[in-house]
Design a protein around this motif. Sequence first.
Motif: not given
Length: 138
Positions: A43-44, A129-138
């Motif tokens: 899904a990601m 999801a917000d943390t993953i976006e912060d870490i990985y940029g997506f």
Amino acid sequence: MARKNNDTPQNKIVNEILEQYNPTTVEDMQNALKDIFGPMFEAMLKGEMNNHLGYENNDHREKKTTNRRNGYTKKVLKTSNGSIPINVPRDREATFEPKLIPKRSKDVSGIQDKVLSMYAKGMSQRDIADTIEDIYGF
């Protein structure tokens, strides 16, 4: 003393896992987690593809790009719970470069451990999801 709210998203997920898998051993629980992480990674990756192409899957409106989805490639990921087979989306122009699981990369135990620890800390799916976006940029 106030009672802890058992209606959190994490508790709902845990209760669903326990209800569907009825694990009785640590191995049963690890197998349940393997079943959950495969679709989560897929899904990601689909979300990354949507971002890459600029439109959602099955969006029938006119597109700004000629590049389109072009099926999936099978990949086996190594996690702390064992191997997990997934389907990685691909595009016709072969310009899709996944950030979550880069091409030729198979070990995702670090990402898996981070997601599990975020759940353990009581973070909601939106926070994760917000943390993953912060870490990985997506």
